[in-house]
Motif scaffolding. Structure first.
Motif, mmCIF file in Angstrom:
data_model
loop_
_atom_site.group_PDB
_atom_site.id
_atom_site.type_symbol
_atom_site.label_atom_id
_atom_site.label_comp_id
_atom_site.label_asym_id
_atom_site.label_seq_id
_atom_site.Cartn_x
_atom_site.Cartn_y
_atom_site.Cartn_z
ATOM 1 N N ASP A 152 -8.618 46.774 15.455
ATOM 2 C CA ASP A 152 -8.205 46.647 14.062
ATOM 3 C C ASP A 152 -9.081 45.580 13.418
ATOM 4 O O ASP A 152 -9.481 44.609 14.069
ATOM 5 N N ASN A 158 -9.307 45.182 3.121
ATOM 6 C CA ASN A 158 -8.627 46.423 3.489
ATOM 7 C C ASN A 158 -8.379 46.463 4.992
ATOM 8 O O ASN A 158 -9.324 46.486 5.788
ATOM 9 N N SER A 160 -7.972 47.915 8.405
ATOM 10 C CA SER A 160 -8.620 49.150 8.850
ATOM 11 C C SER A 160 -8.552 49.320 10.356
ATOM 12 O O SER A 160 -8.484 48.343 11.116
ATOM 13 N N TRP A 180 -14.871 52.595 9.861
ATOM 14 C CA TRP A 180 -13.725 51.805 9.446
ATOM 15 C C TRP A 180 -12.832 52.701 8.586
ATOM 16 O O TRP A 180 -13.237 53.158 7.508
ATOM 17 N N ASP A 182 -9.365 53.072 6.458
ATOM 18 C CA ASP A 182 -8.339 52.306 5.759
ATOM 19 C C ASP A 182 -6.947 52.735 6.239
ATOM 20 O O ASP A 182 -6.613 53.919 6.217
ATOM 21 N N LYS A 183 -6.125 51.773 6.653
ATOM 22 C CA LYS A 183 -4.806 52.092 7.189
ATOM 23 C C LYS A 183 -3.832 52.579 6.123
ATOM 24 O O LYS A 183 -2.826 53.219 6.450
ATOM 25 N N ARG A 189 -13.883 53.510 4.886
ATOM 26 C CA ARG A 189 -14.407 52.415 4.073
ATOM 27 C C ARG A 189 -15.871 52.126 4.409
ATOM 28 O O ARG A 189 -16.638 51.705 3.543
#
Length: 260
Positions: A152, A158, A160, A180, A182-183, A189
């Motif tokens: 993570d 952001n 991610s 990456w 975005d969660k 990203r």
């Protein structure tokens, strides 16, 4: 496979299950959710502008429209038609994306008045002089890669997931990618592309996301930087329209010469 799919479904209702998975299962589960959230848009069209920069910073521009048709059970169909400048007007690129099967791509060259099929082994070549390769512009499909969760990380504010993607299809110009995701919106990203020598070749970043139809996120600006030749390409996308009634007939190889 059925058991793994069941576990993946449980993961999204029981967040703690993520920690019981292997890194490979985590990577796949995250990308399965990316696919799930972006499914069902039907079709779309947008206006696009590519700004190409050489190593000295000199710019050239390409204006085009881009249409997409979602295909159930297969990859998306996509058609890009260039309008300006005059030397590329009428040029069109048609892509039928697939999973492990090689993508089908055709390029219409108006000065030659013929359709050229792009060879599978040439998909790593530059698209219209940009830093995007032909394989970069084909739609992402879940089966095209194997995945491994790395960590993570917060990227530009952001939160991610960082995932390693290994191309599972033949003739990719990349040995791996690091992405990456975005969660919050489950969209990329940043993606790092590593060449066949496992050296960092390019970095693609995604900016200015907008949501459409209350569900689908699209980045308005993409920046591709080539670390090896000093060139870069900005892709600006705007005026998105969804569910406008596109069909297979709008993505026919035979109709390439008549696109406007």
């Amino acid at each position: 496979m059925k058991k793994l799919t069941y576990l993946i479904c449980l993961f999204f209702s029981m967040s703690g299950l993520l920690y019981a998975m292997t890194d490979e299962e985590k990577g796949y589960a995250i990308n399965l959710e990316v696919e799930r959230r972006d499914s069902g848009f039907g079709d779309s069209i947008n206006d696009s502008l590519m700004i190409l920069r050489n190593a000295q910073g000199a710019e050239s521009k390409r204006e085009f429209t881009y249409k997409t048709l979602e295909v159930k059970g297969d990859g998306d169909k996509e058609l890009g038609v260039f309008h300006r400048p005059a030397d590329v007007k009428g040029t069109a690129i048609l892509t039928f994306a697939h999973g492990l099967k090689p993508d089908d791509q055709w390029l219409y060259l108006p000065e030659l008045k013929r359709v050229k099929r792009i060879s599978t082994v040439n998909k790593s070549g530059p698209f219209m002089g940009s830093e995007f390769a032909y394989e970069d512009i084909a739609s992402w499909e879940l089966e095209k890669y194997t995945y491994k969760y790395l960590r993570d990380e917060v990227l530009d504010g952001n939160d991610s997931f960082v995932i390693e993607n290994i191309p599972a299809y033949e003739y990719s110009g990349y040995v791996r990618q690091v992405e990456w995701i975005d969660k919050t919106i489950y969209q990329p990203r940043k993606i790092e592309f590593y060449d066949r020598k496992n050296t960092l070749l390019k970095t693609l970043t995604f900016h200015d996301y907008n949501q459409y139809l209350g569900q689908y996120w699209r980045a308005a600006r993409l920046e591709m930087v080539n670390h090896q030749n000093g060139k870069s390409t900005t892709l600006l996308r705007n005026n998105y329209r969804f569910r406008i009634g596109l069909s297979d007939n709008d993505f026919s190889e035979n109709s390439l010469k008549n696109v406007q």
